[in-house]
Write an enzyme that holds these catalytic residues in place. Structure first.
Site, mmCIF file in Angstrom:
data_model
loop_
_atom_site.group_PDB
_atom_site.id
_atom_site.type_symbol
_atom_site.label_atom_id
_atom_site.label_comp_id
_atom_site.label_asym_id
_atom_site.label_seq_id
_atom_site.Cartn_x
_atom_site.Cartn_y
_atom_site.Cartn_z
ATOM 1 N N LYS A 122 0.842 -1.186 0.000
ATOM 2 C CA LYS A 122 0.000 0.000 0.000
ATOM 3 C C LYS A 122 0.885 1.247 0.000
ATOM 4 O O LYS A 122 2.064 1.104 0.334
ATOM 5 C CB LYS A 122 -0.966 -0.023 1.194
ATOM 6 C CG LYS A 122 -0.287 0.213 2.551
ATOM 7 C CD LYS A 122 -1.283 0.255 3.655
ATOM 8 C CE LYS A 122 -1.820 1.635 3.912
ATOM 9 N NZ LYS A 122 -0.962 2.499 4.750
ATOM 10 N N HIS A 144 -1.160 -5.324 5.419
ATOM 11 C CA HIS A 144 -0.491 -6.125 6.455
ATOM 12 C C HIS A 144 -1.428 -6.454 7.618
ATOM 13 O O HIS A 144 -1.130 -7.342 8.415
ATOM 14 C CB HIS A 144 0.808 -5.461 6.928
ATOM 15 C CG HIS A 144 0.618 -4.336 7.891
ATOM 16 N ND1 HIS A 144 0.337 -3.062 7.495
ATOM 17 C CD2 HIS A 144 0.674 -4.293 9.246
ATOM 18 C CE1 HIS A 144 0.231 -2.282 8.553
ATOM 19 N NE2 HIS A 144 0.429 -2.998 9.644
ATOM 20 N N LYS A 200 -2.227 -10.305 10.519
ATOM 21 C CA LYS A 200 -2.310 -10.378 11.986
ATOM 22 C C LYS A 200 -3.211 -11.545 12.388
ATOM 23 O O LYS A 200 -4.322 -11.679 11.879
ATOM 24 C CB LYS A 200 -2.884 -9.070 12.546
ATOM 25 C CG LYS A 200 -1.983 -7.856 12.313
ATOM 26 C CD LYS A 200 -2.591 -6.604 12.937
ATOM 27 C CE LYS A 200 -1.916 -5.331 12.468
ATOM 28 N NZ LYS A 200 -0.614 -5.064 13.066
ATOM 29 N N GLU A 250 -2.833 5.111 17.691
ATOM 30 C CA GLU A 250 -1.379 4.941 17.767
ATOM 31 C C GLU A 250 -0.797 6.021 18.676
ATOM 32 O O GLU A 250 -1.345 7.123 18.747
ATOM 33 C CB GLU A 250 -0.766 5.097 16.383
ATOM 34 C CG GLU A 250 -1.247 4.077 15.386
ATOM 35 C CD GLU A 250 -0.494 4.230 14.075
ATOM 36 O OE1 GLU A 250 0.584 3.648 13.956
ATOM 37 O OE2 GLU A 250 -0.977 4.957 13.203
ATOM 38 N N ASP A 276 -4.417 6.836 4.604
ATOM 39 C CA ASP A 276 -3.399 5.930 5.148
ATOM 40 C C ASP A 276 -4.032 4.715 5.827
ATOM 41 O O ASP A 276 -3.477 3.624 5.786
ATOM 42 C CB ASP A 276 -2.553 6.726 6.159
ATOM 43 C CG ASP A 276 -1.296 5.978 6.595
ATOM 44 O OD1 ASP A 276 -0.746 5.235 5.763
ATOM 45 O OD2 ASP A 276 -0.871 6.150 7.755
ATOM 46 N N HIS A 281 -6.776 -0.681 6.051
ATOM 47 C CA HIS A 281 -6.793 -1.420 7.326
ATOM 48 C C HIS A 281 -8.170 -1.414 8.006
ATOM 49 O O HIS A 281 -8.670 -2.460 8.421
ATOM 50 C CB HIS A 281 -5.769 -0.830 8.298
ATOM 51 C CG HIS A 281 -4.376 -0.758 7.737
ATOM 52 N ND1 HIS A 281 -3.901 -1.660 6.823
ATOM 53 C CD2 HIS A 281 -3.358 0.113 7.963
ATOM 54 C CE1 HIS A 281 -2.644 -1.348 6.512
ATOM 55 N NE2 HIS A 281 -2.298 -0.274 7.189
ATOM 56 N N LYS A 309 -2.957 9.378 15.139
ATOM 57 C CA LYS A 309 -1.578 9.305 15.631
ATOM 58 C C LYS A 309 -1.475 10.151 16.891
ATOM 59 O O LYS A 309 -2.286 11.019 17.134
ATOM 60 C CB LYS A 309 -0.621 9.827 14.568
ATOM 61 C CG LYS A 309 -0.683 9.014 13.275
ATOM 62 C CD LYS A 309 0.678 8.801 12.689
ATOM 63 C CE LYS A 309 0.638 7.946 11.447
ATOM 64 N NZ LYS A 309 0.870 6.519 11.711
HETATM 65 C C1 BG6 Z 1 0.652 1.579 7.976
HETATM 66 C C2 BG6 Z 1 0.480 3.070 7.981
HETATM 67 O O1 BG6 Z 1 0.023 1.013 6.859
HETATM 68 O O2 BG6 Z 1 0.071 1.040 9.166
HETATM 69 C C3 BG6 Z 1 1.138 3.672 9.203
HETATM 70 O O3 BG6 Z 1 1.059 3.621 6.803
HETATM 71 C C4 BG6 Z 1 0.601 3.025 10.458
HETATM 72 O O4 BG6 Z 1 0.942 5.082 9.250
HETATM 73 C C5 BG6 Z 1 0.673 1.505 10.365
HETATM 74 O O5 BG6 Z 1 1.392 3.480 11.549
HETATM 75 C C6 BG6 Z 1 -0.059 0.852 11.518
HETATM 76 O O6 BG6 Z 1 0.216 -0.512 11.510
HETATM 77 P P1 BG6 Z 1 0.154 -1.351 12.862
HETATM 78 O O7 BG6 Z 1 0.397 -2.762 12.422
HETATM 79 O O8 BG6 Z 1 1.222 -0.787 13.761
HETATM 80 O O9 BG6 Z 1 -1.213 -1.135 13.416
#
Ligand code: BG6
Length: 507
Positions: A166, A196, A200, A234, A253, A258, A358
């Site tokens: 992505k 990704h 998980k 986050e 993003d 996600h 964030k």
């Molecule tokens: C990424 C984003 O795809 O996922 C990031 O670009 C983000 O900005 C991250 O921090 C979050 O992934 P995870 O696995 O830490 O929740």
């Protein structure tokens, strides 16, 4: 691994040459190489996996492998110092490193693809995977050249696959254009679009929990569910990614990818089988059923926030506008809260509230499913005039698990209630090997299982649902500020308060 196979029977992946485009980037050293090492440790890839870095910098094979080793060893040592994971095993790394090589090449130069072709001929296997861990502007350029140089042509007994990271496009038209560019030179079966989150365990477990426990289906609909909250909070800021984030923002993003993956796992219909076509078909359908808001509705159903300078603990933290490579007057959102509706029989009338940000107070990715309250508080002549609704909380990370909030009577002569939790914590039941989340995805790509990868229609449906927010915001650039270390702007609370609801507390 994947969803369609049981792990006991997971065979060693077939001999493959894996080309890592963008070999000097962060993704390769932080996630892909550690994942390959873990797969090697677990015997899921063997001696016949050849790893080839491709990038423009000139380094020797040995220097490239050494640079990766130094980084991974240091990272593993840091984790050991913090009480987790294992140090790098030198013997194991040594035998993996023997098959790491490097091609110096410009992604836009046809000569690079001739070198790749020659490398494939040398490794003794025709199977090849091209992993595009590059800046997004190279996705279509690289795939065009893979196509024109004949590298995507498969044979009876060998495969050619592309993995795309992505962000897959930055809006609906660009995602459609990228899909069409890919599909001109390869078939959908050769394309592995990564999200990704699907790597998980806790995300994969949503499907297993829903579809292997008959109990869930009986209340998994608008008769019993009041609303759903999906959160990805986050604590980190934008770190070194200021210039990327300036043109991306929290919506692009995190949401079409996600958060919509989490929504799809919760909301999809049972697939006819746990195979790629059936699972991806159901996911695309439910994301396609998200109601397309008008621009006015999109404005009313969304909140944008941006973190401002603050002190967290005893540390002062810059605001987004003070971050490196960020416009000091930027209106890019680092937080977003949305309300979306799914127009199908199961979910009509059930709002899905999504939020991600964030620099919030805690790291917490969770899905909270709120059930309708008991029809009335049947406790005449007591002080109980209202019972709390039940929540099912699916904790994706950290502290992975699932918790059910129930009401219970506090022991004693009077009728007092308290919310208690029935819980399942992963760590109490399963011993999990250290992993990056990419292991399953890489393994599935090598073995040809597309279940956990996004199909073109899934991606486009996701963008279609967020496009009204993008369009509405472009005409009305405005963000609410929140202090770094706090849980988003007050507008996000008002979004739910208007519906008589409130967010679950984070953490
Ligand atoms: C990424 C984003 O795809 O996922 C990031 O670009 C983000 O900005 C991250 O921090 C979050 O992934 P995870 O696995 O830490 O929740």
């Amino acid at each position: 691994m994947g969803l369609s196979r049981s792990k006991q029977k997971a065979p060693v992946a077939p001999a493959t040459t894996l080309f890592l485009f963008g070999a000097h980037g962060d993704l390769v050293k932080r996630l892909l190489m550690p994942a390959l090492y873990n797969l090697f440790r677990d015997g899921l890839v063997g001696e016949n996996l050849h790893i080839v870095g491709v990038d423009h910098n000139t380094v020797s094979d040995a220097d490239f492998a050494k640079k990766l080793e130094d980084f991974i060893r240091q990272e593993a040592a840091n984790k050991v110092a913090q009480g987790g994971e294992e140090p790098l095993d030198p013997a194991l790394w040594g035998s993996l490193a023997k098959r790491i090589t490097y091609i110096t090449g410009d992604f836009l130069d046809d000569g690079t693809y001739a070198d790749i072709d020659a490398k494939i001929k040398n490794t003794g296997t025709q199977n090849a995977v091209f992993y595009l861990a590059t800046a997004p502007r190279f996705f279509s350029e690289v795939t065009k050249r893979l196509g024109s140089s004949g590298l995507m042509v498969e044979g009876e007994d060998y495969f050619r696959r592309v993995v795309i990271e992505k962000p897959f496009g930055h809006d609906l038209p660009s995602a459609v254009a990228l899909n069409s560019c890919l599909l001109k030179v390869m078939s959908e079966k050769q394309i592995y679009r990564i999200d990704h989150y699907l790597g998980k365990e806790t995300v994969q477990n949503i499907l297993v929990s829903r579809f292997s426990n008959g109990l869930f289906e009986s209340f998994w609909n608008n008769h019993y569910i009041d609303h759903v909250q999906i959160t990805a909070a986050e604590t980190v800021g934008v770190e070194t990614r200021g210039s990327f984030y300036e043109t991306t923002g929290a919506l692009r993003d995190m949401v079409p990818n996600h958060l919509f993956q989490l929504l799809a796992m919760v909301a999809m219909e049972p697939p006819a089988a746990f195979g790629a076509d059936a699972v991806r078909g159901e996911k695309a359908k439910v994301v396609g059923a998200i109601r397309p808001w008008s621009e006015m509705e999109a404005l009313a159903n969304s909140v944008r926030g941006q973190y401002s300078e603050s002190t967290i603990g005893d540390k002062s933290v810059p605001g987004y506008r003070q971050e490196d490579r960020v416009d000091p007057e930027s209106n890019t959102e680092t937080y977003v809260a949305l309300k979306v509706m799914i127009d199908n029989w199961r979910w009509v009338g059930v709002p899905f509230y999504l939020r991600t940000g964030k620099r919030m107070s805690v790291r917490d990715t969770e899905i909270a499913i709120c059930f309708k309250p008991a029809p009335y508080a049947q406790f005449r002549d007591t002080d109980v005039d209202r019972v709390e609704p039940n929540f099912l909380k699916i904790q994706i990370q950290p502290d992975e698990g699932m918790w059910f909030d129930l009401q219970a009577k506090k022991p004693g002569p009077t009728l007092d209630m308290q919310t208690i939790e029935l819980g399942f914590a992963y760590k109490d039941f399963f011993e999990m090997q250290p992993s990056t989340g990419y292991e399953t995805l890489i393994y599935d790509c090598l073995t040809g299982d597309q279940t956990l990868f996004q199909r073109a229609d899934n991606i486009e449906n996701g963008w279609r649902a967020v496009q009204p927010f993008i369009d509405a915001w472009a005409k009305d650039p405005h963000v609410e500020m929140y202090n770094a270390g706090e849980d988003g702007p007050s507008g996000a609370d008002e979004l739910l308060a208007r519906d008589g609801r409130s967010w679950q507390r984070l953490g």
